[in-house]
Motif scaffolding. Structure first.
Motif, PDB file in Angstrom:
ATOM      1  N   VAL A 106       0.844  -1.202   0.000  1.00 56.64           N
ATOM      2  CA  VAL A 106       0.000   0.000   0.000  1.00 56.64           C
ATOM      3  C   VAL A 106       0.878   1.251   0.000  1.00 56.64           C
ATOM      4  O   VAL A 106       0.664   2.181  -0.788  1.00 56.64           O
ATOM      5  N   ARG A 109       2.683   2.046  -3.295  1.00 58.73           N
ATOM      6  CA  ARG A 109       1.805   2.628  -4.325  1.00 58.73           C
ATOM      7  C   ARG A 109       1.328   4.030  -3.927  1.00 58.73           C
ATOM      8  O   ARG A 109       1.301   4.946  -4.753  1.00 58.73           O
ATOM      9  N   CYS A 154      -5.986  -3.381  -1.928  1.00 55.58           N
ATOM     10  CA  CYS A 154      -4.751  -3.076  -2.666  1.00 55.58           C
ATOM     11  C   CYS A 154      -3.961  -4.379  -2.839  1.00 55.58           C
ATOM     12  O   CYS A 154      -2.859  -4.531  -2.344  1.00 55.58           O
ATOM     13  N   PRO A 159      -5.468  -4.662  -7.831  1.00 57.18           N
ATOM     14  CA  PRO A 159      -5.976  -3.729  -6.823  1.00 57.18           C
ATOM     15  C   PRO A 159      -7.296  -3.092  -7.283  1.00 57.18           C
ATOM     16  O   PRO A 159      -7.470  -2.806  -8.466  1.00 57.18           O
ATOM     17  N   CYS A 161      -8.830  -0.146  -7.216  1.00 59.37           N
ATOM     18  CA  CYS A 161      -8.645   1.284  -6.970  1.00 59.37           C
ATOM     19  C   CYS A 161      -9.961   2.079  -6.927  1.00 59.37           C
ATOM     20  O   CYS A 161     -10.110   2.963  -6.082  1.00 59.37           O
ATOM     21  N   CYS A 164     -11.218   2.080  -3.516  1.00 59.48           N
ATOM     22  CA  CYS A 164     -10.231   2.323  -2.464  1.00 59.48           C
ATOM     23  C   CYS A 164     -10.404   3.716  -1.838  1.00 59.48           C
ATOM     24  O   CYS A 164     -10.445   4.723  -2.555  1.00 59.48           O
ATOM     25  N   LEU A 166      -8.288   5.413  -0.447  1.00 54.25           N
ATOM     26  CA  LEU A 166      -7.067   6.212  -0.588  1.00 54.25           C
ATOM     27  C   LEU A 166      -6.835   6.689  -2.023  1.00 54.25           C
ATOM     28  O   LEU A 166      -5.837   7.358  -2.291  1.00 54.25           O
ATOM     29  N   SER A 167      -7.741   6.339  -2.941  1.00 53.15           N
ATOM     30  CA  SER A 167      -7.419   6.565  -4.365  1.00 53.15           C
ATOM     31  C   SER A 167      -7.121   8.033  -4.673  1.00 53.15           C
ATOM     32  O   SER A 167      -6.264   8.341  -5.484  1.00 53.15           O
ATOM     33  N   CYS A 170      -3.525   8.669  -3.858  1.00 46.80           N
ATOM     34  CA  CYS A 170      -2.560   7.629  -4.246  1.00 46.80           C
ATOM     35  C   CYS A 170      -1.739   8.048  -5.471  1.00 46.80           C
ATOM     36  O   CYS A 170      -2.271   8.192  -6.579  1.00 46.80           O
TER      37      CYS A 170
HETATM   38  S1  SF4 Z   1      -5.686   3.509  -5.104  1.00 42.97           S
HETATM   39 FE1  SF4 Z   1      -5.740   2.195  -3.316  1.00 42.97          FE
HETATM   40  S2  SF4 Z   1      -5.904   0.134  -4.186  1.00 42.97           S
HETATM   41 FE2  SF4 Z   1      -5.217   1.487  -5.823  1.00 42.97          FE
HETATM   42  S3  SF4 Z   1      -3.005   1.354  -5.778  1.00 42.97           S
HETATM   43 FE3  SF4 Z   1      -3.579   3.120  -4.540  1.00 42.97          FE
HETATM   44  S4  SF4 Z   1      -3.681   2.343  -2.462  1.00 42.97           S
HETATM   45 FE4  SF4 Z   1      -3.741   0.573  -3.814  1.00 42.97          FE
END
Ligand code: SF4
Length: 331
Positions: A106, A109, A154, A159, A161, A164, A166-167, A170
């Motif tokens: 995590v 990324r 993730c 994953p 996304c 998610c 956190l997208s 990220c």
């Molecule tokens: S958006 Fe979330 S699931 Fe996608 S790579 Fe980033 S942390 Fe991982």
């Protein structure tokens, strides 16, 4: 148990363990053999030995209460930074960030970290990123959330996304570069070790020996044997190893099985032979603890997984079934 083992695999072991050792005192005062027997099949047996010793230390040095501070908890056997951060944050709400494989993925990324996740030297940069991110008011929830996000959302190959939370922060997702993270250093090929093992029959009993407490599979019982020397046949190695290890002369009667087994850093190929005791005495007070055991009683002892694979083939007269085909396993 959850260090190196998935939750679904650990649950039945955990339940049996808690039934048998419901308190810290019960585990601390248990016989190591009983502890290893309940751990049998779970692998990484140092965890069981360390847990057993740690309970004894908590009982004698901390009045039976698990210490909630970093120094005394981290000093217990088998406790590294990962276990210390996980237990102290989840059980005691102490502000320590957990970094496991899922968390590293995590973070790699999220921040587009260039450090390879499988290089021990790179661990510091992941720990620093996790420390910066940690919610110090709810460290236990934070750590579990990040580990779970890595396990369920993730994931390594696909994953999710769009789901998610956190997208929008990220870096890899926003740059369309998820496939580039986490980075990995190419791993070295895993070496394979050839080992000869003898099931030595004396009347209705077979010989088993105990591995030293320290080291790989420490404290477990096994059939005697050892590594092949260069140019040596498996049968010759079997007779030599048994002579060297326990001082017995044996006749190597017939091949029983060839078993392959994978450990974390190497693989073994076990050539297993039925043997007949022909002479000599197991050295008393020798370096190796041993027992002559009836086949029906073998189940009372804890054996490594590689031994368990061929044990169903053993028959009372030692001459029973023919050789079996080579078996592959990654367990
Ligand atoms: S958006 Fe979330 S699931 Fe996608 S790579 Fe980033 S942390 Fe991982």
């Amino acid at each position: 148990m959850l260090q190196q083992t998935q939750v679904a695999t650990a649950i039945p072991y955990y339940r049996r363990f808690i039934d048998r050792f419901p308190t810290l005192r019960a585990l601390a005062q248990a016989d190591l053999d009983a502890v290893l027997k309940l751990w049998e099949g779970l692998g990484y047996y140092a965890r069981a030995r360390n847990l057993h010793r740690a309970c004894a230390l908590v009982l004698t040095h901390h009045g039976g209460r698990v210490p909630g501070d970093w120094e005394p908890f981290r000093a217990l056997p088998g406790v590294g930074d990962y276990i210390a951060a996980a237990v102290l944050s989840i059980a005691f709400e102490r502000p320590f960030a957990v970094v496991d494989g899922n968390v590293k993925r995590v973070l790699a990324r999220l921040f587009a970290l260039p450090a390879p996740v499988n290089r021990p030297a790179a661990h510091k940069s992941f720990q620093a990123a996790a420390d910066r991110l940690l919610d110090r008011r709810r460290p236990g929830d934070f750590n579990q959330a990040l580990m779970e996000l890595g396990a369920l959302v993730c994931t390594p190959a696909a994953p999710q996304c769009p789901l998610c939370p956190l997208s929008r922060y990220c870096t890899a997702f926003k740059a369309g570069a998820i496939a580039r993270y986490p980075r990995r250093r190419p791993s070295r090929p895993v070496p394979e070790v050839e080992i000869a093992v003898g099931v030595v029959f004396k009347q209705a009993s077979v010989l088993i020996t105990r591995r030293p407490e320290k080291g790989l599979l420490g404290g477990l019982w096994e059939f005697p044997g050892g590594k092949l020397r260069e140019g040596e046949s498996p049968a010759a190695a079997c007779a030599r190893e048994i002579k060297e290890e326990v001082g017995l002369a044996v006749r190597v009667a017939a091949p029983l099985a060839v078993v392959r087994h994978a450990y974390s850093h190497f693989r073994v190929r076990l050539h297993v032979f039925r043997c007949r005791y022909t002479g000599g005495r197991v050295r008393r007070n020798g370096p190796v603890e041993h027992r002559w055991v009836r086949l029906a009683a073998l189940d009372r002892f804890a054996f490594p997984g590689a031994n368990r694979k061929f044990m169903p083939l053993l028959t009372q007269d030692g001459e029973g079934q023919g050789a079996v085909p080579e078996e592959e396993s990654t367990a």
